[in-house]
Write a protein that holds these residues in place. Structure first.
Motif, short mmCIF file in Angstrom:
data_model
loop_
_atom_site.label_atom_id
_atom_site.label_comp_id
_atom_site.label_asym_id
_atom_site.label_seq_id
_atom_site.Cartn_x
_atom_site.Cartn_y
_atom_site.Cartn_z
N ALA A 47 0.84 -1.20 0.00
CA ALA A 47 0.00 0.00 0.00
C ALA A 47 0.88 1.25 0.00
CB ALA A 47 -0.92 0.01 1.22
N ALA A 48 0.56 2.17 -0.90
CA ALA A 48 1.25 3.45 -0.92
C ALA A 48 0.84 4.28 0.28
CB ALA A 48 0.93 4.20 -2.22
N GLY A 49 1.82 4.91 0.93
CA GLY A 49 1.55 5.81 2.03
C GLY A 49 1.35 7.23 1.55
N PRO A 50 1.01 8.14 2.45
CA PRO A 50 0.84 9.54 2.05
C PRO A 50 2.16 10.14 1.59
CG PRO A 50 0.82 9.32 4.44
CD PRO A 50 0.78 7.92 3.89
N GLU A 51 2.07 11.13 0.74
CA GLU A 51 3.28 11.79 0.26
C GLU A 51 4.01 12.45 1.42
OE1 GLU A 51 4.55 15.31 -2.91
OE2 GLU A 51 2.59 14.33 -3.05
N VAL A 52 5.30 12.24 1.48
CA VAL A 52 6.16 12.81 2.51
C VAL A 52 7.22 13.67 1.82
CG1 VAL A 52 7.79 12.34 4.38
CG2 VAL A 52 5.79 10.87 4.08
#
Length: 249
Positions: free
Chosen positions: A184-189
């Motif tokens: 799963a892709a996480g939020p942009e950091v």
């Protein structure tokens, strides 16, 4: 119920015990209790007044989730999930019963490991040696020092570092995805070329971390890899397999 509501930590299968001597958030730590609704149960406590994301409470929340996951599958709630009262919790459990059961089956014996890929900050020598554009601009600065030339060189170095980290991120996805049940892709950091979580069988988590660390060691001139976990499965509460993310997103 208290005037401040009911703090919800997790949803578990009915019949699972609470971890021995486990407590919740707050000062003093709140006593835990269970709210059963058929085959699913919410782990809750009274919500402390003026709840804040203090380190003590964040750690208490996550420690409880990890201890629950040692017993059985867990649908973890994010820190600060507060319901108005126990009836509200029961209605949610009843209304989403089938989805919760499917998610619990999906997460059985699973843990989450998160990886963040950042540009390697101590790799200037490698960038100059391997990037012809950077090398050309460096030579121009040496021949004709000046503000504009230095800015172009700095921009070229930053671009090369980001591109190299993104390339490494694509490789790490290809390397580690076959070891995972879901990705799963996480939020942009900001500053990250890749922020991604893997759902891993609990007994494979050490091997997965070793493989990730081996990749990081081999590609240290391209990427700084930050590995976190095992963690509660925050990113995989849906029973559907997550989409494999692309590096740089």
């Amino acid at each position: 119920m208290t005037p401040t509501g009911v703090y919800v930590y997790a949803i578990v299968p009915t019949g699972e015990p609470l971890p021995r001597e486990a407590v919740g958030v707050g000062s003093p730590p709140a006593a835990l209790r269970l709210i059963d609704e058929g085959p699913v149960t919410a782990v809750v406590s009274d919500a402390p007044p003026q709840l804040r994301a203090r380190r003590r409470d964040l750690m208490a929340h996550q420690d409880l989730l990890m201890r629950l996951s040692d017993i059985g599958p867990v649908l973890p709630m994010r820190f600060g999930m507060i319901a108005a009262d126990e009836d509200t919790v029961r209605r949610e459990l009843a209304g989403s019963r089938q989805g919760h059961l499917a998610s619990l089956r999906h997460l059985t014996d699973g843990v989450e490991i998160n990886l963040k890929a950042l540009p390697a900050q101590d790799a200037l020598a490698a960038v100059v040696a391997e990037e012809s554009q950077v090398r050309r601009l460096r030579d121009e600065v040496r021949r004709r020092p000046g503000y504009e030339a230095s800015v172009r060189l700095g921009e070229a170095i930053a671009t090369a570092l980001s591109r190299r980290a993104a390339d490494a991120g694509k490789k790490i996805l290809r390397t580690l995805t076959p070891m995972a049940r879901a990705v799963a892709a996480g939020p942009e950091v900001h500053g990250c070329a890749l922020n991604v979580s893997f759902l891993i069988d609990r007994h494979d988590s050490d091997r997965f971390r070793r493989e990730a660390q081996s990749f990081a060691d081999t590609h240290r001139t391209q990427v700084e890899l930050r590995i976190a976990g095992p963690l509660p499965c925050y990113s995989f509460v849906s029973p559907q397999p997550a989409r494999t993310p692309a590096a740089g997103t």
